[in-house]
Design a protein around this motif. Sequence first.
Motif, PDB file in Angstrom:
ATOM      1  N   GLY A  65       0.734  -0.963   0.026  1.00 19.65           N
ATOM      2  CA  GLY A  65      -0.024   0.066  -0.153  1.00 19.65           C
ATOM      3  C   GLY A  65       0.807   1.043  -0.184  1.00 19.65           C
ATOM      4  N   ARG A  66       2.013   1.176  -0.348  1.00 23.39           N
ATOM      5  CA  ARG A  66       2.918   2.304  -0.561  1.00 23.39           C
ATOM      6  C   ARG A  66       3.646   2.445  -1.703  1.00 23.39           C
ATOM      7  NH1 ARG A  66       2.339   6.343   3.627  1.00 23.39           N
ATOM      8  NH2 ARG A  66       1.196   5.296   5.243  1.00 23.39           N
ATOM      9  N   SER A  67       3.958   3.413  -1.984  1.00 28.34           N
ATOM     10  CA  SER A  67       4.576   3.554  -3.467  1.00 28.34           C
ATOM     11  C   SER A  67       6.229   3.516  -3.279  1.00 28.34           C
ATOM     12  CB  SER A  67       4.282   4.863  -4.071  1.00 28.34           C
ATOM     13  OG  SER A  67       4.876   6.094  -3.318  1.00 28.34           O
ATOM     14  N   GLU A  68       6.764   3.314  -4.492  1.00 23.59           N
ATOM     15  CA  GLU A  68       8.158   3.102  -4.636  1.00 23.59           C
ATOM     16  C   GLU A  68       9.032   4.596  -4.142  1.00 23.59           C
ATOM     17  OE1 GLU A  68      11.770   1.350  -4.695  1.00 23.59           O
ATOM     18  OE2 GLU A  68      10.016   0.222  -5.241  1.00 23.59           O
ATOM     19  N   ALA A 105       2.288   7.031   8.763  1.00 22.44           N
ATOM     20  CA  ALA A 105       3.586   6.293   8.982  1.00 22.44           C
ATOM     21  C   ALA A 105       4.807   7.288   9.236  1.00 22.44           C
ATOM     22  CB  ALA A 105       3.864   5.377   7.605  1.00 22.44           C
ATOM     23  N   VAL A 106       5.768   6.685  10.153  1.00 25.70           N
ATOM     24  CA  VAL A 106       6.811   7.454  10.711  1.00 25.70           C
ATOM     25  C   VAL A 106       7.827   6.564  10.724  1.00 25.70           C
ATOM     26  CG1 VAL A 106       7.764   8.952  12.330  1.00 25.70           C
ATOM     27  CG2 VAL A 106       5.425   9.157  11.899  1.00 25.70           C
ATOM     28  N   VAL A 107       9.069   7.049   9.919  1.00 23.20           N
ATOM     29  CA  VAL A 107      10.356   6.355  10.122  1.00 23.20           C
ATOM     30  C   VAL A 107      11.186   7.128  11.358  1.00 23.20           C
ATOM     31  CG1 VAL A 107      12.491   5.527   9.305  1.00 23.20           C
ATOM     32  CG2 VAL A 107      10.524   6.017   7.570  1.00 23.20           C
ATOM     33  N   SER A 108      11.775   6.645  12.204  1.00 29.41           N
ATOM     34  CA  SER A 108      12.221   7.521  13.295  1.00 29.41           C
ATOM     35  C   SER A 108      13.434   6.772  13.907  1.00 29.41           C
ATOM     36  CB  SER A 108      11.324   7.964  14.594  1.00 29.41           C
ATOM     37  OG  SER A 108      10.679   6.629  15.042  1.00 29.41           O
ATOM     38  N   VAL A 109      14.687   7.487  14.220  1.00 29.07           N
ATOM     39  CA  VAL A 109      15.743   7.347  15.051  1.00 29.07           C
ATOM     40  C   VAL A 109      15.685   8.153  16.450  1.00 29.07           C
ATOM     41  CG1 VAL A 109      18.368   7.486  14.710  1.00 29.07           C
ATOM     42  CG2 VAL A 109      17.071   6.460  12.644  1.00 29.07           C
ATOM     43  N   TRP A 110      16.178   7.397  17.533  1.00 33.11           N
ATOM     44  CA  TRP A 110      16.077   7.835  18.498  1.00 33.11           C
ATOM     45  C   TRP A 110      17.403   7.873  19.382  1.00 33.11           C
ATOM     46  CZ3 TRP A 110      11.225   9.535  20.704  1.00 33.11           C
ATOM     47  CH2 TRP A 110      10.122   9.119  20.108  1.00 33.11           C
ATOM     48  N   GLU A 146       3.494   2.100  11.193  1.00 36.35           N
ATOM     49  CA  GLU A 146       2.576   2.555  10.288  1.00 36.35           C
ATOM     50  C   GLU A 146       1.443   1.823  10.513  1.00 36.35           C
ATOM     51  OE1 GLU A 146       1.604   1.880   5.586  1.00 36.35           O
ATOM     52  OE2 GLU A 146       3.356   1.215   6.174  1.00 36.35           O
ATOM     53  N   ILE A 147       0.207   2.731  10.280  1.00 36.24           N
ATOM     54  CA  ILE A 147      -1.285   2.394  10.953  1.00 36.24           C
ATOM     55  C   ILE A 147      -1.914   2.179   9.597  1.00 36.24           C
ATOM     56  CG2 ILE A 147      -3.262   3.166  11.932  1.00 36.24           C
ATOM     57  CD1 ILE A 147      -1.614   5.126  13.614  1.00 36.24           C
ATOM     58  N   PHE A 148      -2.465   0.814   9.291  1.00 29.93           N
ATOM     59  CA  PHE A 148      -3.104   0.529   8.189  1.00 29.93           C
ATOM     60  C   PHE A 148      -4.950   1.041   8.510  1.00 29.93           C
ATOM     61  CE2 PHE A 148       0.751  -1.629   7.620  1.00 29.93           C
ATOM     62  CZ  PHE A 148       0.879  -1.638   6.171  1.00 29.93           C
ATOM     63  N   ALA A 149      -5.178   2.125   7.894  1.00 27.85           N
ATOM     64  CA  ALA A 149      -6.383   2.687   8.247  1.00 27.85           C
ATOM     65  C   ALA A 149      -7.581   1.614   7.436  1.00 27.85           C
ATOM     66  CB  ALA A 149      -6.553   3.927   7.599  1.00 27.85           C
ATOM     67  N   ASN A 150      -7.246   0.904   6.426  1.00 26.58           N
ATOM     68  CA  ASN A 150      -7.767   0.006   5.680  1.00 26.58           C
ATOM     69  C   ASN A 150      -8.144  -1.516   6.350  1.00 26.58           C
ATOM     70  OD1 ASN A 150      -5.376  -0.864   5.122  1.00 26.58           O
ATOM     71  ND2 ASN A 150      -5.613  -1.159   2.891  1.00 26.58           N
ATOM     72  N   ASN A 200       7.793  -1.972   3.711  1.00 19.43           N
ATOM     73  CA  ASN A 200       7.576  -0.506   3.482  1.00 19.43           C
ATOM     74  C   ASN A 200       8.537   0.491   3.995  1.00 19.43           C
ATOM     75  OD1 ASN A 200       5.053  -1.255   2.342  1.00 19.43           O
ATOM     76  ND2 ASN A 200       3.638  -0.427   3.854  1.00 19.43           N
ATOM     77  N   HIS A 201       9.758   0.140   4.272  1.00 19.67           N
ATOM     78  CA  HIS A 201      10.933   1.038   4.664  1.00 19.67           C
ATOM     79  C   HIS A 201      12.165   0.141   4.225  1.00 19.67           C
ATOM     80  CE1 HIS A 201      10.532  -2.102   7.983  1.00 19.67           C
ATOM     81  NE2 HIS A 201      11.793  -1.587   8.633  1.00 19.67           N
TER      82      HIS A 201
END
Length: 252
Positions: free
Chosen positions: A8-11, A117-122, A147-151, A203-204
């Motif tokens: 569900g994500r694009s390249e 969706a969020v990519v994060s480095v802590w 990522e949260i899948f609303a569908n 997706n990442h």
Amino acid sequence: MTQHSLQGRSESEVSWFQRRGFLQAAAGWTAMGGFAAAQAQSRSNIVELVGDATLNGSRLRAQQAVQTGDEIVTGPGSSLIFVVGSSAFHVRQNSRITVERGATLNAVSVLRMITGAVVSVWGKGTSRQIITPTMTAGIRGTGVYTEIFANQDNRSYFCNCYGTVEMAAGNDKTVSRSSYHQAFWGEVQPKEGRMLTPAKAINHTDEELEYLAKLVDQQTAWQILGKKGVKDGKGYMEEKEGQMHPAEMLGR
């Protein structure tokens, strides 16, 4: 680029680090001294803003600063990359998040995700969480993708790309220790009696984490180790000697 599985994500969403605009912005951010210098000079902590986003209900402009306590919403085709303290965030399109304040103004205690969706480095620290509709992740120094899948009724996906994370969904709890992508689903309804189930890496990419880490003068675990681990055909670790697969962990 590392191969990966897309759902569900694009390249283009996972190859954002290749954009000329981002590369120029990242080089400028680093050359100007990163977050500490931006704070000292009262400059924005936004590394790149693409498309439309709002900050606390008003249109976000690239020269503004994201602070703890703010709510961020990104529109279709939009993305936002920003740094707070020792943590870096890439907020993808159609996301709604709140960055809650920690012990100091420049410490994030909770990344509360409603959609997207969020990519994060802590950077290293204690008492930080990512909260989604179906799971909670207590994070230390780590790189993660959420990522949260609303569908799928807001079913949540979480990958501990490296580091230590305390995972919880419903009554299920586990501690994930990973050096190369260990992923989970936070289920809406129990699956075989479990609310926290193992997942594949989707997706990442490795490169996303590497670029975010660089923004806060860090390296990913695989960069430090000088390797990328065993590949399962999608560019991600499936099993590695000495590291448990999520299915084994959850079966304990």
